[in-house]
Enzyme design. Structure first.
Site, PDB file in Angstrom:
ATOM      1  N   LYS A  31      -8.351  13.749   4.450  1.00  0.00           N
ATOM      2  CA  LYS A  31      -7.420  12.618   4.437  1.00  0.00           C
ATOM      3  C   LYS A  31      -6.469  12.807   5.609  1.00  0.00           C
ATOM      4  O   LYS A  31      -6.436  13.868   6.208  1.00  0.00           O
ATOM      5  CB  LYS A  31      -6.654  12.577   3.112  1.00  0.00           C
ATOM      6  N   THR A  68      -8.551   6.521  -1.819  1.00  0.00           N
ATOM      7  CA  THR A  68      -9.908   5.978  -1.963  1.00  0.00           C
ATOM      8  C   THR A  68     -10.934   7.070  -1.685  1.00  0.00           C
ATOM      9  O   THR A  68     -12.053   7.018  -2.191  1.00  0.00           O
ATOM     10  CB  THR A  68     -10.132   4.802  -0.988  1.00  0.00           C
ATOM     11  N   HIS A  88       0.801  -1.231   0.000  1.00  0.00           N
ATOM     12  CA  HIS A  88       0.000   0.000   0.000  1.00  0.00           C
ATOM     13  C   HIS A  88       0.829   1.273   0.000  1.00  0.00           C
ATOM     14  O   HIS A  88       0.267   2.355   0.160  1.00  0.00           O
ATOM     15  CB  HIS A  88      -0.928   0.037   1.215  1.00  0.00           C
TER      16      HIS A  88
HETATM   17  C1  26Q Z   1       3.468   0.272  10.407  1.00  0.00           C
HETATM   18  C2  26Q Z   1       4.347  -0.122  11.396  1.00  0.00           C
HETATM   19  C3  26Q Z   1       4.237   0.394  12.676  1.00  0.00           C
HETATM   20  C4  26Q Z   1       3.208   1.281  12.961  1.00  0.00           C
HETATM   21  C5  26Q Z   1       2.310   1.653  11.980  1.00  0.00           C
HETATM   22  C6  26Q Z   1       2.439   1.161  10.696  1.00  0.00           C
HETATM   23  C7  26Q Z   1       1.491   1.569   9.643  1.00  0.00           C
HETATM   24  C8  26Q Z   1       0.148   1.699   9.909  1.00  0.00           C
HETATM   25  C9  26Q Z   1      -0.744   2.105   8.931  1.00  0.00           C
HETATM   26  C10 26Q Z   1       1.928   1.818   8.354  1.00  0.00           C
HETATM   27  C11 26Q Z   1       1.028   2.213   7.370  1.00  0.00           C
HETATM   28  C12 26Q Z   1      -0.329   2.350   7.640  1.00  0.00           C
HETATM   29  C13 26Q Z   1      -1.340   2.765   6.651  1.00  0.00           C
HETATM   30  C14 26Q Z   1      -1.147   2.954   5.377  1.00  0.00           C
HETATM   31  C15 26Q Z   1      -2.215   3.399   4.483  1.00  0.00           C
HETATM   32  O1  26Q Z   1      -3.320   3.695   4.905  1.00  0.00           O
HETATM   33  N1  26Q Z   1      -1.969   3.442   3.177  1.00  0.00           N
HETATM   34  C16 26Q Z   1      -2.976   3.864   2.215  1.00  0.00           C
HETATM   35  O2  26Q Z   1      -3.635   2.693   1.757  1.00  0.00           O
HETATM   36  C17 26Q Z   1      -4.732   3.043   0.930  1.00  0.00           C
HETATM   37  C18 26Q Z   1      -5.460   1.757   0.587  1.00  0.00           C
HETATM   38  O3  26Q Z   1      -4.761   1.025  -0.351  1.00  0.00           O
HETATM   39  C19 26Q Z   1      -4.267   3.776  -0.297  1.00  0.00           C
HETATM   40  O4  26Q Z   1      -5.404   4.180  -1.016  1.00  0.00           O
HETATM   41  C20 26Q Z   1      -3.438   4.994   0.089  1.00  0.00           C
HETATM   42  O5  26Q Z   1      -2.882   5.575  -1.066  1.00  0.00           O
HETATM   43  C21 26Q Z   1      -2.341   4.592   1.053  1.00  0.00           C
HETATM   44  O6  26Q Z   1      -1.652   5.731   1.521  1.00  0.00           O
END
Ligand code: 26Q
Length: 810
Positions: free
Chosen positions: A546, A654, A358
Site C-alpha cells: 500500500k 481495497t 475517501h
Molecule cells: C489532493 C489535493 C492535492 C493533491 C493531491 C490530493 C489527493 C490525491 C489523492 C488527495 C487524496 C488522494 C487519494 C486518496 C486515496 O487514495 N484514498 C483511499 O481511497 C480508497 C478508495 O476508496 C480507500 O480504500 C482508502 O482507504 C483511501 O485511503
C-alpha cells in the site's frame, strides 16, 4: 465494419495488416514490441466498433448515463483484461503461437498506465470494468497525464523518484478526438452586463484560453455488450505560437504560452491522502471539470436538443472533492450560457451530482486560498460566493442564530474555499466507502451537515474488479473454482459463497494449498528475474502492500520484525517458522517520515541479509517500484495480509479485498473494510487486534502518552535501543524520538506503541496457525468463499440503484 469475433486465421491476417501499415514489416520480421502494438491496435478496433454499437443502443433507448469524474485512474495494463473480457484470449493465443509468440510475452511489453496514486485511482479503474460488464452506459473523465505516478528507485535505502514515461507503448489504447476540442478559460476579469432583452451577459476581459483535447480509451465489459469510455484530456495552447513575437525574433517568448498549457497535463500530483494548495493543482482540477462538463452538455444536446431533461438523463459522480468544481461549472453553463434561472439550475445540479468521500484525515480535506482562487477562476468564484450566501440563509432557517455552526459548514470562510462543504451542499447524496467510515462521516466530519440533510448520507462499501484480481491474475485458483462451483461466479461474484461447501473436502483443500504454493513459486521467480532475490517459498509470505503513510503503520510492522530479529540474534537456533516479510510502497516525494520508514525497512533487509543464519528464518524484502502489475503477481502468492492502520483512519482499503479473495488471511485492526470482511468471513478466520475506533478516540481525548506503553514493556525497550543503534550502519534514533515523543512529549499520532503488544500476540498466533496446514488452508479457502461481497459489481449496482438511478442497457 470490424469483425467482433475474429477467429485465429482472421486475427493473424489483421495483425499482418497492422504490422505492414505501421511498421512496414511482416510478423516474421517484427520485434516483440511491434507485435504487441499491432495486437493492441487490432483489439482497439474491435473495442471501438463494439462501443459504437453500444452507444447507438443507448441513444435509441434514451437511457440515463453516468459520468464518473476523477483526477486519477490507476489502470495498469489493458491488453490482457480487454482480450479476456472480449472472450478473445484463446483465439489470439492460437494466432500468435503460429508466429512464435505467446500472449504472456506480449503482455509484459505493455507499460502500466499509472495515472493514479493508490486506492482512489485503482477504485476508479475497477469501477469502469464493472460499469461495462453490467451494461451501464458510462464515461469516466480524467487528465491524460504525460507522466503518471513516478517510478521508484531505491538507492542505498533511499527512495529516488524518476519520471514515469508511459505513453510510448501505452498510447495504443488512446483514440485522439481532435474534432471534440473545448476551450477552457482562466484568469482575467469578469463583469455582468444586462442586455435590452432582459438577459444577463457575462463579459470576460483578458482571460487566458486553453484547449482541451480528448483522448478516448475504451474499456470492454466481460460477457456483456457494454463498453465504457474513459475520456482523458490533454491541454494545449490555442495560439501555439505567437507569430508576431516570432517575427520580431523573440522566439523564447513566442513559445511561452505553449509551455503554460503543457504544464497542466504534464504530471500527476504524487500526494496521497494529503493536499497541497498549489495553483497548478487547482488549474488541473478546473481544466478537468470545465472540459468534461462542456463535453457532457454537448453529448446531451446532440441527442435531445434541450437541457430541460438533463437531470433525467445525466448523473455525474464526484470521486472525492478533487473534481468538485464541476458543480459551479455546470451552474455557470446553465445560467450564463443557457439562461436558466438560478433556482432552476440549482435544482438540476443537486439532482445530477453525487459525491464520495475517501478520507477523514484532516490534512487531506481540500481547501483553497480565496485570493488565489479568485484570481485564477473569477467567474467560478462569483458563483461559489452566491452558492455560499444562499446556503447560509438556508442553514439559518434550521439553526437560527447559530453562527458558529453555520460558519463551520459554509463554503467560503476564513479566507478559504472548502471543497468538501461545496460537494455536500451541491449533491443529492454523499457516501463513505465502508460502514465504519460512513458512520464516522455522520458522527464527526459531517456531523452538522448530517443534522441539516439526514437523508443525504449513505454508505457504499468499496469493491474490486474480481475478474482482474481473481480470474485473470490467479488463473489456477479460478480454474479450481470453475471445476468446483462452476463458472457462474465470474459474472455473479456472490456465487463464490458456494466454495465454502468444499471447506472440509481434503482433495479440494490440497489443491487449494498446492495452487498457493505454485503462486509463491511464480512470484519468487519473478523477483529473481527482476531483483536477483531468491525466496524460500516454504516460508510464510507476510505481505504489506500500500502507499507509505504513517496512519497505515508500516512502522508497527517494522517494530515487530525488529523484535523477532533481536530474538534470533540472541539465539540463532530459535525454533521459529521461517517468515518472509514483503513490502511494497511508494512515499510522496516530500513526505520525509514516510521516506525514513522506507529506509528503515531497506536497512533491516540489508542487515538481515548479511547474517546467513538469521536469513534462513527471517527475511525482509522491500520491492522497488510497487505498481499494479507487481500486485497482480504478488497478491495470489500472499499468505498473510497486513491491514494494520490505526482504527478510524483507513476509509476502506481495497488491497485487503484483493488479498482476501486470493486466499490470504488478514492480520488487521477493526478499521475500514476489515470490519465487514470479518463479519463476512467469520471471526475465527481472521486475526484481529488493537484498539477499536472508539477506544482510539477516547485515548486521544485523554491524551496519548506513548511512554506508558513503553515503560511496561521490556521488548519495546530493546527494540527502541536497537533503533537508536540502527541497522545497516544507519541510526534511526529520530524514529525512536517520533514514537516516544520529543522534547515536548508529542508522540506519534498513530499510536504504534499502544497497539504493539496486541499486534505482536496476534502475529504470533497467526504464525502458529500457519503451522497447522489443514486449519490454515481451510481458513484461507473460507476467506475466498466469503469475498464475493467485495466485488466492484456489487458496489456499482448499489451506486446505480441508490444514487445514479440508471439502468443497464441490454
Ligand atoms: C489532493 C489535493 C492535492 C493533491 C493531491 C490530493 C489527493 C490525491 C489523492 C488527495 C487524496 C488522494 C487519494 C486518496 C486515496 O487514495 N484514498 C483511499 O481511497 C480508497 C478508495 O476508496 C480507500 O480504500 C482508502 O482507504 C483511501 O485511503
Amino acid at each position: 465494419m470490424t469483425n467482433l469475433k475474429p477467429n485465429a486465421a482472421e486475427i493473424k491476417e489483421n495483425l499482418e495488416i497492422k504490422l505492414s501499415r505501421f511498421f512496414g514489416c511482416t510478423s516474421a520480421e517484427a520485434s516483440k514490441e511491434q507485435l504487441y502494438k499491432a495486437t493492441a491496435m487490432t483489439v482497439r478496433d474491435i473495442l471501438t466498433e463494439k462501443r459504437g454499437n453500444f452507444k447507438k443502443k443507448v441513444n435509441q433507448t434514451g437511457g440515463k448515463r453516468v459520468y464518473y469524474m476523477c483526477m486519477e485512474f490507476l489502470l495498469g495494463r489493458s491488453l490482457k483484461t480487454n482480450l479476456c473480457n472480449l472472450g478473445l484470449d484463446k483465439d489470439y493465443e492460437e494466432a500468435l503461437s503460429a508466429m512464435g509468440y505467446t500472449l504472456e510475452d506480449l503482455y509484459t511489453c505493455e507499460p502500466d498506465a499509472g495515472l493514479g496514486n493508490g486506492g482512489l485511482g485503482r477504485l476508479a479503474a475497477c469501477f469502469m470494468d464493472s460499469l461495462s460488464s453490467l451494461d451501464y452506459p458510462a464515461t469516466g473523465f480524467s487528465i491524460c497525464y504525460e507522466y503518471g505516478l513516478f517510478k521508484q528507485k531505491i538507492v542505498d535505502g533511499i527512495q529516488v523518484e524518476l519520471p514515469d514515461v508511459w505513453l510510448p507503448g501505452g498510447d495504443v489504447w488512446l483514440v485522439p478526438r481532435t474534432d471534440r476540442v473545448f476551450t477552457v478559460r482562466f484568469g482575467g476579469r469578469v463583469h455582468e452586463e444586462w442586455k435590452p432583452d432582459g438577459r444577463m451577459e457575462v463579459i470576460y476581459e483578458g482571460a487566458e484560453e486553453l484547449e482541451a483535447v480528448p483522448y478516448d480509451m475504451m474499456i470492454s465489459g466481460s460477457d456483456s455488450e457494454g463498453v465504457s469510455r474513459l475520456r482523458l484530456w490533454k491541454a494545449r495552447s490555442i495560439q501555439n505560437f505567437n507569430m508576431g513575437l516570432f517575427s520580431q525574433g523573440q522566439y523564447a517568448r513566442a513559445m511561452e504560452e505553449a509551455t503554460n498549457a503543457d504544464a497542466i497535463s504534464k504530471v500527476l500530483y504524487p500526494a496521497d491522502n494529503h493536499t497541497e494548495g498549489k495553483l497548478l493543482r487547482l488549474t488541473q482540477q478546473y481544466f478537468l471539470c470545465s472540459a468534461s462538463i462542456q463535453s457532457i452538455i454537448r453529448d446531451h444536446m446532440s441527442v435531445y436538443g434541450t437541457l430541460d431533461n438533463l437531470a433525467d438523463k445525466v448523473a455525474i459522480h464526484l470521486n472525492d472533492t478533487h473534481p468538485t468544481l464541476c458543480i459551479p461549472e455546470l451552474m455557470r453553463i446553465l445560467v450564463d450560457e443557457y439562461f436558466y434561472s438560478w433556482d432552476r439550475a440549482w435544482e438540476m445540479v443537486k439532482e445530477i451530482f453525487s459525491y464520495t468521500n475517501h478520507t477523514v484525515l484532516p490534512e487531506a480535506l481540500e481547501t483553497w486560498n480565496e485570493d488565489l482562487f479568485r484570481l485564477k477562476l473569477p467567474r467560478i468564484y462569483d458563483i461559489i460566493k452566491e452558492i455560499n450566501e444562499r446556503f447560509c440563509r438556508e442553514a439559518w432557517q434550521v439553526f437560527p442564530g447559530n453562527w458558529q455552526r453555520i460558519s463551520k459548514m459554509c463554503v467560503v470562510g476564513y479566507g478559504q474555499i472548502r471543497m468538501a462543504n461545496l460537494a455536500v451542499i451541491g449533491s443529492h447524496s454523499v457516501n463513505g466507502v465502508s460502514k465504519l467510515h460512513s458512520t464516522i462521516l455522520k458522527d464527526s466530519v459531517f456531523k452538522d451537515f448530517y443534522r441539516l440533510y439526514p437523508g443525504r448520507f449513505d454508505n457504499v462499501t468499496n469493491g474490486i474488479a474480481h475478474r482482474r484480481w481473481l480470474c485473470y491474475s490467479n488463473p489456477k485458483l479460478a480454474g479450481l473454482l470453475d471445476e468446483t462451483i462452476g463458472t457462474g461466479y465470474r459474472k455473479n461474484p456472490v456465487e463464490l459463497a458456494e466454495f465454502a461447501k468444499f471447506a472440509d473436502d481434503p482433495t479440494v483443500l490440497e489443491r487449494f494449498r498446492a495452487i498457493k504454493h505454485e503462486n509463491k513459486e511464480n512470484f519468487s521467480n519473478h523477483l529473481y528475474r527482476r531483483a536477483g532475490i531468491r525466496l524460500d517459498t516454504h516460508a510464510v509470505f507476510d505481505v504489506q502492500i500500500k502507499r507509505l503513510h504513517e496512519y497505515k503503520r508500516q512502522l508497527l510492522n517494522a517494530l515487530n520484525i525488529i523484535g523477532i530479529y533481536l530474538d534470533l540474534k540472541d539465539n540463532p537456533d530459535l525454533d521459529i517458522r521461517p517468515q518472509t516479510f514483503i513490502f511494497g510502497a511508494k512515499a510522496a516525494p516530500g513526505y520525509q517520515m514516510a521516506k525514513r520508514i522506507i529506509q528503515l525497512l531497506c536497512m533491516l533487509q540489508k542487515e538481515i541479509n548479511n547474517s546467513p543464519r538469521i536469513r534462513e528464518k527471517l527475511n525482509v524484502v522491500f520491492l522497488e517500484n510497487y505498481d499494479v502489475s507487481t500486485a497482480e503477481i504478488l497478491v495470489p502468492s500472499a499468505d498473510i495480509s497486513e491491514q494494520i492502520s490505526l482504527a478510524g483512519k483507513e476509509a476502506s482499503g481495497t488491497g485487503c479485498m484483493k488479498l482476501m479473495m486470493n486466499g490470504a488471511i488478514t492480520l488487521g485492526t477493526l478499521d475500514g473494510a476489515n470490519v465487514e470482511m470479518q463479519a463476512a468471513a467469520g471471526e475465527e478466520n481472521m486475526f484481529i487486534f488493537g484498539l477499536t475506533a472508539a477506544e482510539v478516540e477516547q485515548l486521544w481525548l485523554r491524551g496519548y502518552r506513548s511512554v506508558e506503553f513503553y515503560s511496561n514493556n521490556n521488548r519495546l525497550g530493546r527494540i527502541m535501543a536497537a533503533l537508536n543503534i540502527g541497522f545497516g550502519g544507519e541510526s534511526f534514533a529520530d524514529i525512536t524520538t517520533y514514537l516516544l515523543g520529543g522534547a515536548y512529549g508529542i508522540a506519534d499520532p498513530y499510536m504504534c506503541l499502544a497497539d504493539f503488544e496486541s499486534y505482536r500476540l496476534a502475529h504470533e498466533s497467526c504464525i502458529k496457525a500457519y503451522g497447522d496446514r489443514a486449519r490454515w488452508t481451510r481458513m484461507a479457502l473460507l476467506n475466498t468463499a466469503a469475498s464475493g461481497h467485495f466485488a466492484a459489481d456489487r458496489s456499482i449496482r448499489e451506486y446505480a440503484d441508490r444514487f445514479w438511478h440508471i439502468k443497464p442497457i441490454h
